[in-house]
Design a protein around this motif. Structure first.
Motif, mmCIF file in Angstrom:
data_model
loop_
_atom_site.group_PDB
_atom_site.id
_atom_site.type_symbol
_atom_site.label_atom_id
_atom_site.label_comp_id
_atom_site.label_asym_id
_atom_site.label_seq_id
_atom_site.Cartn_x
_atom_site.Cartn_y
_atom_site.Cartn_z
ATOM 1 N N SER A 166 0.803 -1.214 0.000
ATOM 2 C CA SER A 166 0.000 0.000 0.000
ATOM 3 C C SER A 166 0.840 1.271 0.000
ATOM 4 C CB SER A 166 -0.944 -0.043 1.196
ATOM 5 O OG SER A 166 -1.851 1.003 1.120
ATOM 6 N N HIS A 167 0.697 2.063 1.054
ATOM 7 C CA HIS A 167 1.335 3.381 1.127
ATOM 8 C C HIS A 167 2.741 3.308 1.715
ATOM 9 C CE1 HIS A 167 -0.785 2.146 4.627
ATOM 10 N NE2 HIS A 167 0.066 2.834 5.349
ATOM 11 N N ASP A 204 -5.855 2.418 -3.524
ATOM 12 C CA ASP A 204 -7.140 2.272 -2.829
ATOM 13 C C ASP A 204 -7.451 3.439 -1.896
ATOM 14 O OD1 ASP A 204 -5.227 1.529 -0.994
ATOM 15 O OD2 ASP A 204 -6.123 -0.400 -0.478
ATOM 16 N N ARG A 205 -6.451 4.274 -1.589
ATOM 17 C CA ARG A 205 -6.731 5.424 -0.712
ATOM 18 C C ARG A 205 -6.923 6.694 -1.520
ATOM 19 N NH1 ARG A 205 -3.331 5.037 4.834
ATOM 20 N NH2 ARG A 205 -3.666 2.822 5.171
ATOM 21 N N ASP A 251 -1.063 1.592 -3.869
ATOM 22 C CA ASP A 251 -1.836 0.586 -4.599
ATOM 23 C C ASP A 251 -3.189 1.104 -5.071
ATOM 24 O OD1 ASP A 251 -2.680 0.690 -1.937
ATOM 25 O OD2 ASP A 251 -3.441 -1.351 -1.977
ATOM 26 N N ASP A 311 -2.829 6.447 -3.135
ATOM 27 C CA ASP A 311 -1.656 5.842 -2.495
ATOM 28 C C ASP A 311 -0.971 4.813 -3.394
ATOM 29 O OD1 ASP A 311 -3.566 3.835 -2.321
ATOM 30 O OD2 ASP A 311 -2.802 3.077 -0.422
HETATM 31 CO CO CO Z 1 -3.526 1.182 -0.032
#
Ligand code: CO
Ligand code: VG1
Length: 543
Positions: free
Chosen positions: A113-114, A281-282, A279, A277
């Motif tokens: 992710s982030h 998703d944010r 990946d 972010d």
């Molecule tokens: Co993420």
């Protein structure tokens, strides 16, 4: 097909956290480490004949090597096909969509992710089920249990697949399809939002800026905002993907997305500034000189959902993670729809969505989404805002301020203390918990404690119970302090302190959140003794 059964020994640290297994790249590069975990996933599944596995990642360092290994292992473990994004890349929401659209048996998503990427940084892996969502705890626990027993894994003797070339390759009856990572997702977005209205808005004096933070959404943003919606090319920042995310920290918040924040608070600020972010998703949403908290963003999207074509018929219900502010609860009450409170992490929303109980959901950690996929979705959130701006003709700030006027404001902030030695972090939790019996009824300054608990959740669909999800101190006035330890870090522990105060007072609504919450922050320090127990006077990140 030639199969190899490779002897191995268990590692004892393959316990998935809030969102899969996250470790330093060096840990994943140890011989057998990744293979053990992948085999543990496959061993816990009952893979039917002709099953397809979706595979994709956020493009970070080690993504390609990991994908070649996973393809060979999928072939050896009974999958007949793998669908993989071109160059091994799929944003997390796009992977969720691919699983759902092509009815694949499940998916493996490679992402931390982030968290920063690179040889000395982080890598991650998680399994998503056929509904497109992160595997529920029942499955992640079984994977962990298996990882402690494992003594061999299976690998097919196949050549590496050329991930740059679109199309299908059949290798001894096993098929690998390299697919366009962007097209299906962009098509889905186009069916959900009023693209002509957004296009018109952008062509008539309004501007947006999107920052992909050198991470996975770059090509998606190019296709959606520039190619399909006609935004000028200079609306995009940091949209060239790199394996190290440009050496940055692709976390869309006021600290790490500082380049975008400077644009949003600069002289030529655009109408909408947004970031996503690592990946995808944010999301972070900013207006001109104005920051929208993720909790407010969820509430506002819920309140105006009928203006968005996909939600024109209204919402079945909404859900938020426990630490997320209660702003959306007030909207749900006004709309007469249910609002569910779940533990932190997207995996808890899946059952509610599959059962048709919830349409929209979100987390305070810059995650918002709906039942179009089973992951949070950064670009979807940006499109929600673009659609609302185009439909109302209002500015981001005026939309939020009218929302506060109507519903009151849940003043909110999260303070993170990162990389705290684990023993110190546990001491903070223990210190707070030890006082639980005598806290109710106590008054500190203007705050009187009503109840305290360690949040526990019973899934209304399958009855499964998740305990120990965060310490809550609920005050009589409706304010809250929540304290929990992060389940996504790779270094020491991260303590998260969530602060929330509700106000209908217009004067307080104008205030900066940190000023409005100052007294509650002091109460949190007093109750947890965090500064004394950790030696930290200031949080690492404030959102
Ligand atoms: Co993420
Ligand atoms: C954090 C957030 C949580 C989010 C999770 C995964 O977890 O608080 O809300 O679902 O990250 O997000 P934790 O356990 O560190 O607080 V992502 O964008 O990493 O997939």
């Amino acid at each position: 097909m030639q199969l190899h059964s490779v002897p191995t020994q268990p590692f004892n640290d393959q316990k998935p956290g809030t969102s899969g297994l996250r470790k330093k790249v060096r840990v994943f590069q140890q011989p057998h480490y990744l293979q053990n975990f992948v085999q543990s996933i496959f061993d816990t599944l009952e893979i039917p004949p002709n099953a397809t596995l979706t595979v994709g990642g956020d493009g970070r360092y080690f993504n390609r090597e990991a994908i070649q290994i996973i393809i060979k292992m999928a072939a050896a473990n009974g999958f007949s096909k793998v669908m993989v994004g071109q160059h091994g890349i799929l944003s997390t929401p796009a992977a969720s969509h691919i699983i759902r659209k092509y009815h694949t048996f499940g998916g493996i998503i490679l992402s931390a992710s982030h968290n920063p990427a690179g040889p000395e940084e982080d890598f991650g892996i998680k399994y998503n089920t056929a509904n497109g969502g992160p595997a529920p705890e029942k499955i992640t626990e079984a994977i962990f249990a298996r990882s402690k027993q494992i003594d061999r894994y299976s690998l097919a003797d196949l050549p590496d697949v050329d991930l740059s070339r679109l199309g299908k390759t059949v290798l001894e009856g096993f098929e690998v399809e390299v697919m366009d990572a962007v097209a299906d997702y962009a098509d889905l977005m186009q069916t959900m939002f009023d693209f002509p209205a957004i296009k018109h808005w952008l062509a008539n004096g309004h501007r947006m800026v999107f920052d992909a933070m050198h991470a996975v959404t770059g090509p998606y943003a190019q296709e959606i905002f520039v190619r399909r919606l006609g935004a000028p090319a200079d609306s995009l920042m940091h949209c060239e993907v790199s394996e190290t995310f440009g050496g940055g920290h692709p976390d869309p918040n006021l600290t790490y997305a500082d380049a975008l924040v400077n644009v949003a608070y600069g002289a030529q600020a655009p109408d909408l500034a947004a970031a996503s972010d690592g990946d995808g998703d944010r999301n972070m949403i900013l207006g001109q000189h104005f920051f929208v908290t993720p909790s407010d963003s969820l509430a506002l999207i819920a309140a105006h959902a009928k203006r968005i074509p996909a939600y024109a018929q209204g919402l079945a219900g909404v859900a938020r993670s426990m630490p997320t502010s209660g702003a959306v609860d007030r909207v749900a009450t006004a709309l007469g729809i249910p609002c569910y409170e779940t533990p932190t992490g997207w995996k808890f929303f899946g059952n509610l969505m599959d059962a048709g109980k919830v349409t929209l959901c979100g987390e305070e950690s810059f995650g918002t989404g709906s039942d179009h996929v089973r992951e949070k979705d950064g670009l979807w959130a940006v499109l929600c805002w673009l659609n609302l701006l185009a439909a109302t003709g209002e500015s981001v700030e005026s939309l939020v301020r009218s929302h506060w006027q109507q519903y009151g404001r849940n003043v909110y902030s999260r303070h993170d203390y990162e990389a705290v030695p684990t023993a110190q972090a546990q001491a903070v939790i223990a210190h707070l918990q030890a006082q639980f019996d005598r806290l109710p009824g106590q008054t500190i300054g203007r705050y009187t404690i009503a109840t305290v608990d360690d949040f526990s959740y019973t899934d209304p669909v399958d009855g499964s119970v998740s305990r120990g999800q965060g310490l809550r101190i609920l005050f009589r006035c409706g304010s809250r302090i929540v304290v929990r330890l992060s389940g996504t870090g790779t270094e020491g522990a991260t303590i998260r302190v969530y602060l929330e105060a509700y106000t209908e007072d217009p004067a307080l609504q104008q205030m900066d959140a940190q000023d409005a919450l100052a007294e509650l922050i002091a109460v949190a320090h007093q109750l947890t003794q965090l500064p004394t127990l950790t030696g930290r006077q200031q949080p690492t990140v404030i959102t």
